[in-house]
Design a protein around this motif. Structure first.
Motif, PDB file in Angstrom:
ATOM      1  N   LYS A 254       0.842  -1.191   0.000  1.00 54.85           N
ATOM      2  CA  LYS A 254       0.000   0.000   0.000  1.00 54.85           C
ATOM      3  C   LYS A 254       0.878   1.243   0.000  1.00 54.85           C
ATOM      4  O   LYS A 254       1.599   1.510   0.963  1.00 54.85           O
ATOM      5  CB  LYS A 254      -0.913   0.007   1.223  1.00 54.85           C
ATOM      6  CG  LYS A 254      -1.822   1.230   1.279  1.00 54.85           C
ATOM      7  CD  LYS A 254      -2.624   1.268   2.572  1.00 54.85           C
ATOM      8  CE  LYS A 254      -3.465   2.535   2.643  1.00 54.85           C
ATOM      9  NZ  LYS A 254      -4.212   2.643   3.921  1.00 54.85           N
ATOM     10  N   MET A 255       0.810   1.992  -1.102  1.00 61.98           N
ATOM     11  CA  MET A 255       1.565   3.244  -1.214  1.00 61.98           C
ATOM     12  C   MET A 255       0.673   4.403  -0.774  1.00 61.98           C
ATOM     13  O   MET A 255      -0.398   4.629  -1.339  1.00 61.98           O
ATOM     14  CB  MET A 255       2.033   3.464  -2.650  1.00 61.98           C
ATOM     15  CG  MET A 255       3.005   2.419  -3.163  1.00 61.98           C
ATOM     16  SD  MET A 255       3.569   2.746  -4.862  1.00 61.98           S
ATOM     17  CE  MET A 255       4.546   4.232  -4.616  1.00 61.98           C
ATOM     18  N   ASN A 256       1.091   5.099   0.270  1.00 61.46           N
ATOM     19  CA  ASN A 256       0.362   6.282   0.738  1.00 61.46           C
ATOM     20  C   ASN A 256       0.873   7.486  -0.041  1.00 61.46           C
ATOM     21  O   ASN A 256       1.965   7.999   0.223  1.00 61.46           O
ATOM     22  CB  ASN A 256       0.580   6.462   2.239  1.00 61.46           C
ATOM     23  CG  ASN A 256       0.097   5.254   3.028  1.00 61.46           C
ATOM     24  OD1 ASN A 256      -1.094   4.992   3.090  1.00 61.46           O
ATOM     25  ND2 ASN A 256       1.026   4.506   3.605  1.00 61.46           N
ATOM     26  N   LYS A 257       0.088   7.928  -1.022  1.00 59.09           N
ATOM     27  CA  LYS A 257       0.536   8.950  -1.965  1.00 59.09           C
ATOM     28  C   LYS A 257      -0.134  10.296  -1.700  1.00 59.09           C
ATOM     29  O   LYS A 257      -1.278  10.372  -1.279  1.00 59.09           O
ATOM     30  CB  LYS A 257       0.210   8.529  -3.398  1.00 59.09           C
ATOM     31  CG  LYS A 257       0.930   7.298  -3.890  1.00 59.09           C
ATOM     32  CD  LYS A 257       0.547   6.999  -5.338  1.00 59.09           C
ATOM     33  CE  LYS A 257       1.251   5.785  -5.887  1.00 59.09           C
ATOM     34  NZ  LYS A 257       0.869   5.508  -7.294  1.00 59.09           N
ATOM     35  N   ASP A 258       0.599  11.377  -1.948  1.00 59.36           N
ATOM     36  CA  ASP A 258       0.044  12.716  -2.025  1.00 59.36           C
ATOM     37  C   ASP A 258       0.912  13.524  -2.976  1.00 59.36           C
ATOM     38  O   ASP A 258       1.790  12.972  -3.653  1.00 59.36           O
ATOM     39  CB  ASP A 258      -0.075  13.376  -0.646  1.00 59.36           C
ATOM     40  CG  ASP A 258       1.264  13.489   0.080  1.00 59.36           C
ATOM     41  OD1 ASP A 258       2.319  13.484  -0.602  1.00 59.36           O
ATOM     42  OD2 ASP A 258       1.268  13.572   1.327  1.00 59.36           O
ATOM     43  N   SER A 262       5.378   9.695  -1.863  1.00 57.83           N
ATOM     44  CA  SER A 262       4.697   8.540  -1.274  1.00 57.83           C
ATOM     45  C   SER A 262       5.494   8.009  -0.088  1.00 57.83           C
ATOM     46  O   SER A 262       6.689   8.285   0.059  1.00 57.83           O
ATOM     47  CB  SER A 262       4.512   7.431  -2.312  1.00 57.83           C
ATOM     48  OG  SER A 262       5.764   6.911  -2.724  1.00 57.83           O
ATOM     49  N   THR A 264       5.651   4.131   1.921  1.00 57.21           N
ATOM     50  CA  THR A 264       5.174   2.751   1.823  1.00 57.21           C
ATOM     51  C   THR A 264       5.853   1.872   2.863  1.00 57.21           C
ATOM     52  O   THR A 264       7.083   1.766   2.883  1.00 57.21           O
ATOM     53  CB  THR A 264       5.469   2.176   0.416  1.00 57.21           C
ATOM     54  OG1 THR A 264       4.926   3.046  -0.577  1.00 57.21           O
ATOM     55  CG2 THR A 264       4.872   0.778   0.277  1.00 57.21           C
ATOM     56  N   GLU A 265       5.057   1.257   3.720  1.00 58.97           N
ATOM     57  CA  GLU A 265       5.603   0.296   4.666  1.00 58.97           C
ATOM     58  C   GLU A 265       5.951  -0.993   3.926  1.00 58.97           C
ATOM     59  O   GLU A 265       5.196  -1.456   3.085  1.00 58.97           O
ATOM     60  CB  GLU A 265       4.590  -0.004   5.776  1.00 58.97           C
ATOM     61  CG  GLU A 265       4.306   1.178   6.678  1.00 58.97           C
ATOM     62  CD  GLU A 265       3.371   0.804   7.828  1.00 58.97           C
ATOM     63  OE1 GLU A 265       3.195  -0.410   8.064  1.00 58.97           O
ATOM     64  OE2 GLU A 265       2.822   1.709   8.460  1.00 58.97           O
ATOM     65  N   SER A 276      10.517   0.969   5.746  1.00 57.19           N
ATOM     66  CA  SER A 276       9.614   1.644   4.814  1.00 57.19           C
ATOM     67  C   SER A 276      10.423   2.273   3.686  1.00 57.19           C
ATOM     68  O   SER A 276      11.642   2.424   3.786  1.00 57.19           O
ATOM     69  CB  SER A 276       8.801   2.730   5.529  1.00 57.19           C
ATOM     70  OG  SER A 276       8.116   2.203   6.638  1.00 57.19           O
ATOM     71  N   ASN A 278      10.436   5.731   1.344  1.00 58.66           N
ATOM     72  CA  ASN A 278       9.918   7.088   1.218  1.00 58.66           C
ATOM     73  C   ASN A 278      10.369   7.690  -0.111  1.00 58.66           C
ATOM     74  O   ASN A 278      11.563   7.658  -0.434  1.00 58.66           O
ATOM     75  CB  ASN A 278      10.413   7.954   2.380  1.00 58.66           C
ATOM     76  CG  ASN A 278       9.841   9.357   2.317  1.00 58.66           C
ATOM     77  OD1 ASN A 278       8.671   9.572   2.594  1.00 58.66           O
ATOM     78  ND2 ASN A 278      10.675  10.317   1.937  1.00 58.66           N
ATOM     79  N   LYS A 286      10.300  16.694   3.909  1.00 58.38           N
ATOM     80  CA  LYS A 286       9.498  15.809   4.764  1.00 58.38           C
ATOM     81  C   LYS A 286      10.153  15.730   6.139  1.00 58.38           C
ATOM     82  O   LYS A 286      11.356  15.927   6.283  1.00 58.38           O
ATOM     83  CB  LYS A 286       9.378  14.407   4.163  1.00 58.38           C
ATOM     84  CG  LYS A 286       8.457  14.334   2.939  1.00 58.38           C
ATOM     85  CD  LYS A 286       8.222  12.891   2.521  1.00 58.38           C
ATOM     86  CE  LYS A 286       7.235  12.805   1.378  1.00 58.38           C
ATOM     87  NZ  LYS A 286       6.957  11.385   0.988  1.00 58.38           N
TER      88      LYS A 286
END
Length: 370
Positions: A254-258, A262, A264-265, A276, A278, A286
């Motif tokens: 699961k890529m947490n994108k904005d 992104s 990703t764990e 993770s 990054n 960040k």
């Protein structure tokens, strides 16, 4: 190198043994399988210098095949060795079932007795192993072992049967068996009176085995890694992976994108933290936070950036320039607010390790600009 005869060379143990013999430089191998002929056996026994007798029957259509396959073939093998005046050492893979009063056990015991008699008559070295339940790569589900069946079925979302969860299993891993067999080849077998033994075995209950293998499948979604300090768990996990369907070697994360990139764990462990990946877009910063106890390691593998630190009670900013052209790990100590900035023109890719997996109820993360 000595010529070695392996019967049952295309079975579970045989395949693994042949591969290991070749790893050790043994190329003169006589491989006897179900497709081999009686003439092949006569030929192979003329000048072989060691025999691994692994062939046998454990799931016949008729019970009388037990004696023919386990005792009869052994007698044929020994007869040919004697006819050829070849009194080379022989290793027999028997079973713990040989002590049981059933058709299979009786046939294995008869094979053992034949090998012991051969040794007494010829002074040849004999190595008889009563093997426990074996597991490992290249075993067959619904045939060799319950481990293979559970691994195969669970990897394919098929039902498994756990008739008695409290039943105890005594297991031996194929690599440990191979190590001991190689010792026997070099006349350094582990002996217990007349019998030889596999020094490393494992005990587990049937229900616990099923639960553990099920957890291997779930690890793709919860990102957990089995406790590799537990030798049995490590070996079972390796075995499970060998049963994955060939179109399921990979799995998505699961890529947490904005708009910044992104996060990703990749891996979570209960005692060794979390890994993770990054990805930051050019110009993006960040971080800008600090931790009481959580500490991290940053490894930039692609792109160019700068990692900045500032101790909470200081105005001094510390900078480390990082790039994928020079792999170096940057430790992120507690009590320092920190950030990572993409100063390049391409994505900045950073592998991040933290000493404890993220807990939303106790994030230990406090915003503060560097």
């Amino acid at each position: 190198m000595k010529k070695i005869l392996v019967t049952g060379a295309d079975g579970f143990v045989g395949k693994n043994l042949v591969a290991e013999l070749k790893n050790h430089g043994y190329e003169n191998l006589y491989l006897y399988t179900r497709e081999s002929s009686y003439e092949d056996l006569k030929k192979y026994t003329k000048d072989c210098a060691f025999v691994f007798h692994l062939a046998g029957v454990n799931r016949p259509k008729n019970e009388d095949e037990f004696m023919k396959g386990n005792h009869g073939l052994t007698e044929e093998l020994l007869t040919q060795l004697k006819k050829n005046n070849n009194f080379c050492p022989i290793l027999l893979s028997s079973s713990i079932q040989a002590s049981q009063d059933n058709s299979y056990g009786q046939s294995k015991k008869a094979g053992e007795d034949a090998v012991f008699a051969y040794g007494n008559d010829t002074d040849a070295n004999t190595y008889v192993y009563r093997l426990p339940n074996l597991f490992g790569k290249w075993s067959k589900p619904n045939y060799n072992t319950v481990v293979a069946t559970y691994c195969y079925n669970i990897a394919r979302d098929l039902e498994i049967q756990v008739n008695n969860p409290e039943a105890h299993l005594n297991l031996a891993y194929i690599d440990d068996v191979l190590e001991e067999f190689m010792n026997a080849l070099n006349d350094n077998a582990t002996k217990d009176n007349n019998y030889c033994t596999i020094p490393v075995t494992h005990e587990i209950k049937l229900g616990a085995l099923a639960t553990l293998i099920q957890s291997f499948k779930e690890s793709r979604s919860d990102l957990s890694i089995v406790d590799m300090k537990n030798d049995l768990h490590k070996k079972l996990y390796s075995t499970y992976l060998s049963f994955l369907p060939e179109d399921q070697f990979s799995y998505d994360l699961k890529m947490n994108k904005d708009q910044r990139g992104s996060f990703t764990e990749f891996i979570r462990t209960p005692d060794r933290g979390q890994v993770s990946v990054n990805i930051s877009k050019p110009g993006i910063t960040k971080g800008n936070h600090w931790h009481h106890t959580k500490n991290e390691k940053f490894l930039v593998v692609s792109g160019q950036g700068v990692i900045r630190f500032r101790k909470l009670d200081s105005d001094k900013v510390i900078e480390y320039e990082v790039t994928g052209e020079k792999l170096e790990v940057v430790d992120i100590p507690v009590g320092y607010t920190h950030s990572i900035v993409n100063t390049g023109e391409t994505d900045l890719v950073t592998v991040m390790w933290v000493n404890e997996s993220f807990d939303p109820n106790n994030p230990d993360t406090y915003f503060l600009e560097v």
